[in-house]
Motif scaffolding. Structure first.
Motif, PDB file in Angstrom:
ATOM      1  N   GLY A 124     -15.730 -25.252  -4.900  1.00  0.00           N
ATOM      2  CA  GLY A 124     -16.296 -25.130  -6.235  1.00  0.00           C
ATOM      3  C   GLY A 124     -16.167 -23.748  -6.820  1.00  0.00           C
ATOM      4  N   GLU A 182     -14.350 -29.661  -6.986  1.00  0.00           N
ATOM      5  CA  GLU A 182     -14.998 -30.679  -7.809  1.00  0.00           C
ATOM      6  C   GLU A 182     -13.982 -31.430  -8.668  1.00  0.00           C
ATOM      7  N   TYR A 227     -13.003 -35.385  -8.316  1.00  0.00           N
ATOM      8  CA  TYR A 227     -13.064 -36.300  -9.452  1.00  0.00           C
ATOM      9  C   TYR A 227     -11.763 -37.091  -9.571  1.00  0.00           C
ATOM     10  N   LEU A 265     -22.958 -34.233  -9.567  1.00  0.00           N
ATOM     11  CA  LEU A 265     -22.827 -32.917  -8.952  1.00  0.00           C
ATOM     12  C   LEU A 265     -24.189 -32.284  -8.692  1.00  0.00           C
ATOM     13  N   SER A 325     -23.278 -23.159  -7.296  1.00  0.00           N
ATOM     14  CA  SER A 325     -24.157 -24.321  -7.200  1.00  0.00           C
ATOM     15  C   SER A 325     -25.631 -23.939  -7.274  1.00  0.00           C
TER      16      SER A 325
END
Length: 243
Positions: free
Chosen positions: A34, A40, A44, A67, A191
């Protein structure tokens, strides 16, 4: 003119000393998935590939709601979206296989500004370490495939700590491994769990959001919130100039 220049330098010095608490940063702790690796976005794409074979699709807006959520919440959201009979475990397993194939075999997509930031930190003799929840064997392969393994002094990985994020253990052990105090370290994270872990460990953290922007309460825990790693480099450079 000289007066304006001096005023600018003074304000800039005050700005960065205030942000970083006046401490000298000796080490930068990087998250991997990430933050440096665009995992990410690749995840996807893997979800969409799996769903396409079942004549289904997933919007980016829906994926973003997954997420940062727990496994239980993610599963419930997916079942609500695609039906209670949707093979969730099979989907997750196949997506992980596709993701590993992309990251471990094919080219690894790295984030904007990463190489420039790593080169700058290395040239200025910062210690650098990867602190991530992934296992070491996977971390080393991904970093090597991305061509950035050589920049780091070491890694502290998920299979080497008892508690994962948001527990700060991984960051505290990273500091210990590098031989620096927590007030000499700076965490780069993407995050909510990572921001919380750094905050609880008393370590300054710059947040570089990925597909999902952190909630307001997490923004308050971050020293700064940047748009990308290029902007993070600018802040770090500015701080260096004020030492």
């Amino acid at each position: 003119v000289m007066s304006l220049v001096l005023k600018y330098i003074t304000l800039k010095t005050y700005f960065f000393v205030k942000i970083f608490g006046g401490y000298m940063i000796r080490a930068v702790i990087f998250d991997m998935d990430g933050l440096m690796i665009d995992s990410e976005r690749v995840t996807y794409e893997c979800f969409r590939k799996y769903l396409k074979d079942k004549d289904m699709d997933m919007t980016e807006e829906f994926y973003i709601t997954l997420l940062g959520q727990t496994i239980k919440v993610c599963k419930q959201k997916v079942l609500d979206q695609f039906g209670k009979d949707f093979p969730y475990e099979d989907c997750v397993n196949q997506v992980h296989e596709m993701l590993d194939e992309r990251l471990l075999i094919e080219g690894v997509p790295i984030k904007k500004g990463l190489i420039e930031l790593l080169k700058y930190l290395k040239e200025n003799h910062y210690k650098m370490i990867v602190a991530t929840s992934s296992e070491r064997i996977r971390v080393d392969k991904i970093l090597k495939n991305a061509g950035i393994l050589e920049f780091f002094n070491d890694s502290i990985c998920g299979d080497e700590v008892e508690n994962g994020k948001p527990n700060p253990e991984v960051f505290l052990k990273a500091c210990e491994k590098l031989g620096v105090r927590v007030d000499e370290a700076l965490v780069l994270e993407d995050s909510e769990a990572g921001i919380q872990a750094a905050f609880d460990g008393g370590i300054k953290v710059i947040c570089v959001p990925d597909m999902k922007y952190p909630e307001e309460k997490y923004k308050k825990m971050a020293t700064l919130v940047c748009d990308d790693l290029s902007e993070a480099e600018t802040y770090i450079k500015g701080y260096c100039q004020c030492k």
